[in-house]
Design an enzyme around this catalytic site. Structure first.
Site, mmCIF file in Angstrom:
data_model
loop_
_atom_site.group_PDB
_atom_site.id
_atom_site.type_symbol
_atom_site.label_atom_id
_atom_site.label_comp_id
_atom_site.label_asym_id
_atom_site.label_seq_id
_atom_site.Cartn_x
_atom_site.Cartn_y
_atom_site.Cartn_z
ATOM 1 N N CYS A 1 7.157 5.983 -12.611
ATOM 2 C CA CYS A 1 7.212 4.527 -12.482
ATOM 3 C C CYS A 1 5.792 3.988 -12.494
ATOM 4 O O CYS A 1 4.830 4.741 -12.326
ATOM 5 C CB CYS A 1 7.936 4.126 -11.201
ATOM 6 S SG CYS A 1 6.998 4.528 -9.702
ATOM 7 N N ARG B 1 7.875 9.186 6.269
ATOM 8 C CA ARG B 1 6.480 9.526 5.954
ATOM 9 C C ARG B 1 5.668 9.532 7.245
ATOM 10 O O ARG B 1 5.766 8.607 8.055
ATOM 11 C CB ARG B 1 5.903 8.526 4.962
ATOM 12 C CG ARG B 1 4.536 8.900 4.417
ATOM 13 C CD ARG B 1 4.078 7.870 3.406
ATOM 14 N NE ARG B 1 4.949 7.859 2.231
ATOM 15 C CZ ARG B 1 5.091 6.804 1.435
ATOM 16 N NH1 ARG B 1 4.470 5.665 1.698
ATOM 17 N NH2 ARG B 1 5.871 6.871 0.379
ATOM 18 N N ARG C 1 -2.323 1.569 5.697
ATOM 19 C CA ARG C 1 -1.562 2.811 5.692
ATOM 20 C C ARG C 1 -2.444 4.007 6.038
ATOM 21 O O ARG C 1 -3.580 3.843 6.465
ATOM 22 C CB ARG C 1 -0.884 2.989 4.337
ATOM 23 C CG ARG C 1 0.100 1.850 4.029
ATOM 24 C CD ARG C 1 0.977 2.175 2.858
ATOM 25 N NE ARG C 1 1.963 1.124 2.616
ATOM 26 C CZ ARG C 1 2.907 1.200 1.667
ATOM 27 N NH1 ARG C 1 2.989 2.272 0.883
ATOM 28 N NH2 ARG C 1 3.772 0.209 1.505
ATOM 29 N N LYS D 1 -4.780 0.129 1.504
ATOM 30 C CA LYS D 1 -5.097 1.560 1.498
ATOM 31 C C LYS D 1 -6.599 1.764 1.639
ATOM 32 O O LYS D 1 -7.386 1.087 0.982
ATOM 33 C CB LYS D 1 -4.595 2.227 0.215
ATOM 34 C CG LYS D 1 -3.074 2.195 0.067
ATOM 35 C CD LYS D 1 -2.616 2.916 -1.202
ATOM 36 C CE LYS D 1 -1.099 2.929 -1.305
ATOM 37 N NZ LYS D 1 -0.623 3.643 -2.512
ATOM 38 N N CYS E 1 3.499 22.432 -21.852
ATOM 39 C CA CYS E 1 3.421 22.209 -23.296
ATOM 40 C C CYS E 1 1.992 21.906 -23.719
ATOM 41 O O CYS E 1 1.505 22.389 -24.732
ATOM 42 C CB CYS E 1 4.350 21.059 -23.702
ATOM 43 S SG CYS E 1 6.074 21.334 -23.269
ATOM 44 N N CYS F 1 5.105 16.488 -13.835
ATOM 45 C CA CYS F 1 6.246 17.391 -13.749
ATOM 46 C C CYS F 1 5.842 18.755 -14.282
ATOM 47 O O CYS F 1 4.925 18.864 -15.085
ATOM 48 C CB CYS F 1 7.437 16.830 -14.522
ATOM 49 S SG CYS F 1 7.232 16.861 -16.299
ATOM 50 N N CYS G 1 1.298 5.463 -7.437
ATOM 51 C CA CYS G 1 1.037 6.297 -6.263
ATOM 52 C C CYS G 1 0.209 7.531 -6.619
ATOM 53 O O CYS G 1 -0.604 7.984 -5.823
ATOM 54 C CB CYS G 1 2.356 6.720 -5.621
ATOM 55 S SG CYS G 1 3.312 5.337 -4.972
ATOM 56 N N LYS H 1 0.608 -3.979 0.951
ATOM 57 C CA LYS H 1 0.040 -2.771 1.552
ATOM 58 C C LYS H 1 -1.476 -2.736 1.373
ATOM 59 O O LYS H 1 -2.036 -3.365 0.468
ATOM 60 C CB LYS H 1 0.677 -1.529 0.902
ATOM 61 C CG LYS H 1 0.506 -1.444 -0.605
ATOM 62 C CD LYS H 1 1.348 -0.305 -1.164
ATOM 63 C CE LYS H 1 1.331 -0.308 -2.694
ATOM 64 N NZ LYS H 1 2.228 0.709 -3.261
#
Length: 1460
Positions: A1354, A971, A1040, A1107, A1332, A1326, A1358, A1105
């Site tokens: 998951c 990344r 990050r 952000k 649909c 996705c 993110c 982390k």
């Protein structure tokens, strides 16, 4: 049952032990197989099933299984190929318990070939007959162990009475009746009266036409005595046929007792004393009634006893007609007709009978008037050929143009793209209407191509001869000569050929050579000739025609498409193995061979087909295209291709025999994964030899040191053996095996081992898959510790042993007679909330405990269950279970005084890393593995690198005994998400040279590469640094990548916030030099005279982390409230950036089932100036550094620190460190968090265009070459690229003069397509799922309305799903957490509406909800606000209350138990 195929499938499925199903042409699937799949799901029965491809040999599969099982059923829709293959093995098949169920549509001409090959041949005309005869055939084959052909017509009529599974079982296992049992299907009624059914039981029961058996004459137009080889029927039927008929009769009686319906060998319908008897062999839509004519339907073709045939032909009959339904016929007279003629020769000589054959093709054309007319017209006709009723019967097979599956078009498109008008597919389906079905075969294509080559040779000879003819013009002579020079050049041969034709047509000379050249002018252009076939050609290379093409030596190219998916490679019959066509062709010596896969490397396909065409001789290109059906998504094809190529199942290579002739290496391996494995092996093998060659004395040192190492190892082993002996005298050894995905089960297993050793036990530990049943047999005490993965599945490193246990239980084995075991299972009782899903809780542990007992093991401690929902998590159950282990082993009274070793955590790893160094350098140099050490993989995250492995082939590689297919994700740190065209081109190049050929735009507005192997890590990062980017702090427990709003229309403001983002990022960047030492080869100062120092982070860095985002109202495209720290830009009245409102405490990560974790939106705590911003960021981060939770990483984020300390206390601590208080927050307004797509013009007059890149994936796909298009734009673009936090791309700062060129490239590569619904443009999910929901939105008029929907696999958050209006978070494959009620611009958390729903359930829930929203929403009301107002869900006021009132409100809450 709605049709005959369904009825036959039902009987075959329940009656058979083995099913062999013949498949139609790919990608179509057999109708039988679809029914078999349905029956498997509904009955639970699973006979052994084999699928035979269209070009395969079903007989070989039947023969392999027929001798070992009670019954084999073969199902197929008839083809001539199938019938021929079966006939070739007729002798072996006839004595096996096999039923050949063959469906026919128009006629029996193909299947009738089997009449003489099998003992029994049944015919069914209706769906109910098909059901009953299938049952009868199964009874005969199973009891008598003889083959039966059951041919039946495909009909859609209902089967009124379907035999149950129990009745079928009883029939097949009932006692065999004596052969002499009375056979009378009509309850004892024999003979025929008043249209009764004639049955062939006791001859002459009615006495009105018992045949006398004396010889008679027949008038047929064919010689007397012609038979079909069935024996001398003139002297009566053979004894063998009589016996077969008695067997048939006994089986009929058994079947009738089951079905209560007759099974009729002949069905007689008509008057008692007819003058004409018409035997019917075909499917008639309506019963025919003609005065004086009786109709007899034939249900039993073999055995066809003369006495039974004569029994249904009364003395009054002077004419016998055989009505046969034929679509094609290859003989003048059919075998059935010849048999009837032979049988009727037994009539009395004085009683002459006219025997005629009548063919019909279309049953709809058959009616009583037309048949009567034909009978009257031919009443005395002795025809020398069959009569025709209705349309003419074609003499050959019907022509049906083959369908080309849509996926295969990808290869034909490539051929068309490369060769254009020069392409000729020699077996193109377009030839079928004129040439017949054989036109697609390789034999035909070879013959056609050979003829074209010969004609072109004649053309060349004629042109050469013409050039010698006197009197031709210089221009014509020149054109002919030019053509001979360029005849093999495709472009030039066509152009010059056109000139030749024009010159010849205009010349006044008359010559035979001119006429010949004009006649052959179609061969003037050089062509690229291809034959395209399927992998079915690989089953029999000798007879498939492929061999003939390879051996021809002609310049022909063959493209063979292999469509078998990698995941289904073992599902076919293992005895029917395809031959390696590539190896076969290479062995021929003069053939170019390549293996390609378009979904793996498009460039490799182009290279291979270009080289194949260039080769002067045969070429074979094997092309991989894995798909199950035409509906298979391209993503599945891509996945299967990746699995096959990466695993080495489908290697990419090229073999050029021309190179071999030139002394070069002819073989080129193009599979990166295979090459890498090979290179690693060679590196390991060559390293030592190179050392010895450079330093010969090293060989002696190595050998001598080896001896000392062996001695030391022996001494150590002796000491360990002695220690083990002492312990073994007192207590048995304990083996501890664990299966763990997340590490928790491994932790408890190690804890158990340490405590066992502290009690003096000999304990060893390993994964479950490190042991096999054979090794466990020798163990005495084994403790298993397993967690739960997915939907109640075992973890990855335990699945092989689990499968072995299940297999052994299925066989009834009991190998563990001496094994004593205990199991501790870890799970979450609330992970699956639906009552029907409760069995998923700790399912692997429960099943393991049960299987071990079934295998003969003895439990020495009861099953222990660790539940994440207990007060102490799994520890609660573990504390109860562990003492049982010590008691069983007799060491429960031992007092353990030594402290247990503290578990290694991330905090220890960071502190001991030497400021992020660890042993990364050593790991990179280790070529024996593709992985890094586990502790180093925690450190590489700080360097922007994650270690991964290909889960899709993990089991495959484990079975091969090799390590997982490790690769790395990289990344990039790119503050503000802005890059130059030069940087873009470098990222594109890195993806191709070191990654998997694609890259991704992340939700942190940066680049991410996948599939980078270990030895490519350093070159990749060095390449990134060459364009002034890096990967430091892109991941890990640090600040990050800082993101900011893209806002293309506000150029000046964007410039300010972008510079601020870079300033904050650089201010909070780690100061360790480890990054430059490891990746950029900067050397550390000798002797460590100068040590690293982290002024902000210290040696422990942050707890988790961190952000940061910068937003510019009114667009919240960065989801400012989902970040740990946020800066909301405040603009003064002059449009200048005045400063920022500061937000803290946002975060999205959640752990399923753990209510200590929750999402949280940030709070606004005040205002700071631009200059104060970096310092404010520092102090907020340092407060989190010092007060964050370093014990529990799941509660280590800033949001939990603030909730634990209190917002006011945390703010006070920050202000104390700042030395001043933050100013009061200033007003601001957000109205959206989506990107503004399309073209805009900035304040500075520069143009910007926002592109829709679904899920941020920059890759090339068939028809969507996005990666290539963006590369071409970067080559000419003079501005910048901006990456958005919604994973889209903005091409920025375009000069007006360059706009047309950019638009042209966008259109060329379809990057300007924004024809999507508002839902799709607002979604992050996705590809398939929004489609649909899109349909539902369009149905209710919401096409252009934006609904923020996000889906993730998951709970890490993110993609920021917990602030979306509607979100879905994956829990297991096909199961999601559904959330509603988030704020449209990310200002409010959503809430759990359903805890576990499938995709169909989600659509069922959303449909009425969206409909109501379309009808009842207020002006300007967004979907997230509406579902709260409408009472579907309660609003989430703060993160700590996220779980309160989850599951819906009011009446919608009660739906929870319907959908959960």
């Amino acid at each position: 049952m709605s049709n005959s195929i369904a009825a036959v499938s039902w009987i075959a499925f329940l009656a058979s032990d083995v099913l062999v199903d013949s498949q139609p042409a790919f990608p179509a699937t057999s109708q039988f197989s679809r029914h078999f799949q349905s029956f498997t799901e509904t009955t639970g029965r699973q006979p052994l099933m084999f699928s035979v491809p269209l070009a395969g040999d079903p007989a070989s599969t039947i023969l392999r299984n027929g001798s070992t099982v009670p019954l084999v059923s073969f199902t197929a829709s008839v083809t001539s190929h199938t019938a021929v293959r079966l006939v070739l093995h007729a002798t072996e098949l006839s004595s096996l318990p096999v039923v050949l169920h063959i469906a026919v549509t128009d006629d029996l001409s193909d299947v009738i070939l089997l009449r003489s090959a099998v003992p029994f041949f049944l015919v069914s005309y209706t769906a109910q007959q098909a059901h009953d005869n299938a049952l009868l055939a199964s009874r005969i084959a199973r009891v008598e162990r003889k083959a039966v052909v059951h041919a039946f017509y495909e009909h859609s009529g209902d089967v009124s009475d379907v035999t149950t599974e129990g009745d079928i079982w009883r029939l097949l296992h009932s006692e065999k009746l004596a052969p002499g049992a009375s056979f009378s299907p009509e309850n004892g009624t024999n003979g025929y009266t008043n249209h009764a059914v004639v049955t062939n039981g006791v001859n002459g029961a009615n006495g009105n036409h018992s045949p006398s058996g004396t010889e008679s004459l027949t008038d047929t137009g064919i010689p007397n005595g012609v038979t079909n080889g069935s024996g001398d029927v003139a002297n009566g039927p053979s004894h063998a046929n009589d016996n077969l008929y008695e067997v048939y009769g006994a089986a009929v009686l058994s079947t009738v007792s089951c079905t209560r319906r007759t099974c009729r060998p002949f069905t007689f319908r008509g008057v008692d004393n007819p003058h004409t008897v018409a035997f019917v062999l075909g499917s008639l839509p309506h019963p025919l009634e003609i005065d004086g004519v009786a109709f007899v339907s034939i249900g039993l073709l073999t055995p066809l006893l003369p006495s039974k045939v004569l029994h249904v032909v009364p003395p009054s009959a002077s004419r016998v007609v055989l009505l046969e339904q034929l679509r094609r016929s290859n003989t003048k007279w059919t075998s059935v007709f010849l048999d009837i003629v032979t049988i009727l020769q037994e009539r009395q000589a004085s009683h002459r009978i006219l025997v005629q054959s009548i063919w019909f093709a279309d049953p709809e054309q058959i009616n009583a008037p037309s048949l009567l007319k034909l009978l009257n017209a031919t009443s005395n006709l002795k025809s020398a050929s069959p009569l025709q009723l209705g349309g003419d019967v074609p003499s050959g097979p019907l022509v049906k143009v083959p369908h080309v599956p849509k996926h295969e078009v990808s290869y034909t498109k490539i051929l068309s793209y490369v060769f254009g008008d020069h392409l000729e597919i020699s077996n193109s389906p377009s030839l079928v209407p004129n040439q017949g079905a054989i036109a697609t075969s390789p034999e035909f294509a070879l013959g056609r191509a050979r003829g074209q080559f010969e004609q072109r040779a004649q053309l060349i000879s004629s042109i050469q001869a013409l050039m010698e003819v006197e009197g031709i013009s210089p221009e014509l002579h020149k054109s002919l000569g030019q053509w001979l020079l360029v005849k093999d050049d495709r472009a030039k041969s066509r152009t010059v050929g056109d000139q030749v034709v024009a010159a010849l047509k205009s010349t006044s000379i008359r010559n035979t050579h001119i006429n010949r050249v004009l006649a052959l002018q179609a061969h003037l252009p050089a062509r690229s000739r291809w034959i395209i076939g399927s992998d079915a050609w690989s089953y029999d290379l000798g007879s498939s025609g492929l061999h003939h093409v390879i051996a021809s030596g002609l310049d022909i190219n063959i493209l063979i498409l292999d469509s078998v998916p990698y995941s289904a490679r073992h599902s076919a019959d293992p005895h029917r193995r395809k031959q390696d066509a590539g190896l076969y062709a290479m062995n021929h010596g003069d053939v170019y061979v390549a293996s390609v896969a378009v979904y793996s490397s498009y460039a490799h396909v182009l290279q291979a087909i270009t080289e194949a065409d260039r080769h002067k001789g045969p070429s074979v290109v094997l092309a991989y295209l894995p798909y199950q059906s035409e509906n298979t998504p391209a993503l599945d094809v891509l996945k299967e291709t990746k699995l096959a190529v990466d695993s080495g199942y489908w290697p990419l290579y090229r073999w050029d025999p021309v190179k071999e002739a030139g002394g070069q290496e002819p073989f080129t391996l193009d599979s990166d994964s295979v090459k890498n494995d090979l290179q690693q092996f060679l590196d390991r093998q060559n390293h030592l030899s190179q050392l010895v060659r450079s330093k010969p004395q090293l060989a002696t040192e190595l050998v001598s040191s080896l001896g000392e190492s062996v001695k030391e190892a022996r001494r150590k082993r002796a000491a360990e053996a002695y220690s083990d002996l002492l312990v073994a005298l007192d207590a048995p050894p304990l083996v501890i095996l664990y299966a763990s995905d997340g590490g928790t089960a491994e932790k408890y297993a190690k804890k158990l081992m340490n405590r066992a050793k502290a009690r003096g036990l000999s304990a060893s530990i390993g994964t479950m898959d490190s042991m096999s049943i054979e090794t466990l047999i020798n163990e005495e005490y084994v403790a298993f510790v397993t967690s739960t993965a997915g939907q109640g599945e075992p973890p990855q490193n335990g699945r092989t042993l689990f499968k072995a246990f299940n297999t052994a239980v299925g066989r009834g084995d009991k190998p563990f007679s001496k094994l004593r075991y205990a199991v501790f299972a870890l799970g979450d009782s609330h992970y699956w909330p639906r009552p029907e899903d409760a069995h998923f809780y700790n399912r692997p542990g429960k099943e393991l405990d049960s299987r071990l007992e079934q295998l003969g093991g003895e439990r020495f401690a009861t099953l222990g269950l660790g539940d994440d929902q207990d007060a102490d998590g799994p520890e609660t159950g573990y504390k109860v279970w562990e003492p049982l282990v010590w008691k069983a082993l007799g060491v429960d009274s031992i007092e353990v005084k030594e402290a247990e070793p503290e578990p290694i955590t991330n905090e220890h790893i960071k502190a001991a890393s030497g400021y992020l160094r660890g042993t990364i350098v050593e790991g990179l140099q280790d070529t024996s593995t593709g992985a890094l050490a586990p502790t180093d993989t925690q450190l590489t995250k700080f360097h922007g690198i994650y270690q991964q492995d290909d889960r899709d082939i993990r089991d495959e590689r484990q079975a091969q005994g090799v390590e997982p297919a490790y690769s790395f994700m990289i990344r990039v740190r790119m503050p503000g998400g802005v890059c130059t065209p030069k940087q873009w081109l470098q990222m594109d190049r890195i993806a191709d040279e070191h990654g998997n050929g694609t890259f991704k735009i992340t939700t942190r507005s940066t680049f991410q590469f996948h599939g980078v192997i270990k030895r490519h890590l350093k070159p990749s990062i060095q390449g990134i640094n060459k364009v002034l980017l890096d990967t430091l702090a892109a991941c890990g427990d640090v600040n990050r990548n800082v993101i900011c709003s893209a806002i293309p229309s506000k150029s000046k403001l964007h410039s300010r916030v972008y510079e601020f983002s870079k300033l904050v990022s650089n201010h909070l960047l780690p100061r360790t030099t480890a990054y430059h030492e490891i990746w950029l080869d900067n050397k550390m100062v000798a002797g460590e005279a100068v040590k690293d120092f982290e002024p902000l982070y210290g040696e422990f860095y942050l707890p988790r982390k961190f952000k940061i985002a910068v937003a510019v109202p009114p667009t919240n495209d960065v989801d400012i409230f989902a970040n740990d720290l946020g800066f909301i830009a405040i603009v003064d009245k002059n449009g200048e950036l005045a400063g920022f409102n500061v937000t803290i405490g946002g975060g999205m990560g959640v752990t399923h089932g753990n209510k200590k974790t929750y999402p949280r939106v940030a709070d606004v705590i005040g205002f700071c100036t631009v200059e104060q911003g970096p310092l404010v960021a520092e102090k907020v981060m340092l407060t989190q550094r010092d007060f964050g939770n370093r014990v529990d990483r799941k509660n280590a984020r800033l949001k939990y620190t603030i909730d634990r300390m209190g917002l006011d206390v945390f703010k006070a601590e920050v202000e104390s460190r700042l030395g001043y208080k933050l100013g009061p927050a200033r007003p601001f307004t957000f109205d959206r968090n989506v990107d503004d797509f399309g073209w805009t013009v900035g304040e500075d007059g520069k143009h910007h265009v926002t592109l829709f890149i679904e899920n941020g994936r920059v890759q090339d796909e068939p028809g969507q070459d996005f990666k290539k298009g963006l590369r071409e734009i970067a080559k000419i673009h003079k501005g910048t690229f901006r990456l958005t936090a919604n994973q889209h791309i903005i091409i920025s700062d375009i000069d007006t003069v360059d706009v047309p060129q950019i638009k042209r490239l966008l259109a060329e590569y379809k990057l300007d397509n924004l024809n999507f619904t508002g839902l799709r443009l607002s979604s992050s999910a996705c590809v398939a799922f929004p489609t649909c929901v899109e349909k539902i939105c369009e149905e209710y008029g919401l096409r252009n309305d934006s609904i923020v929907m996000r889906m993730t696999g998951c709970p890490n958050g993110c993609a920021r799903p917990y602030v979306a209006e509607v979100a879905f978070v994956g829990k297991a494959p096909g199961s999601y957490l559904m959330l509603l009620g988030g704020g449209y611009y990310g200002q409010r958390l959503n809430k759990i509406y359903r805890e576990s729903v499938s995709e169909p359930e989600i659509l069922a829930i959303l449909r009425p909800m969206i409909k109501r929203y379309a009808l009842e929403r207020l002006q300007g009301e967004h979907f997230g606000d509406f579902v709260i107002r409408a009472g579907y869900i309660a609003p989430t006021t703060e993160g700590k209350n996220w779980y309160d009132r989850m599951g819906g409100e009011g009446k919608h809450h009660h739906l929870l138990w319907i959908f959960l």
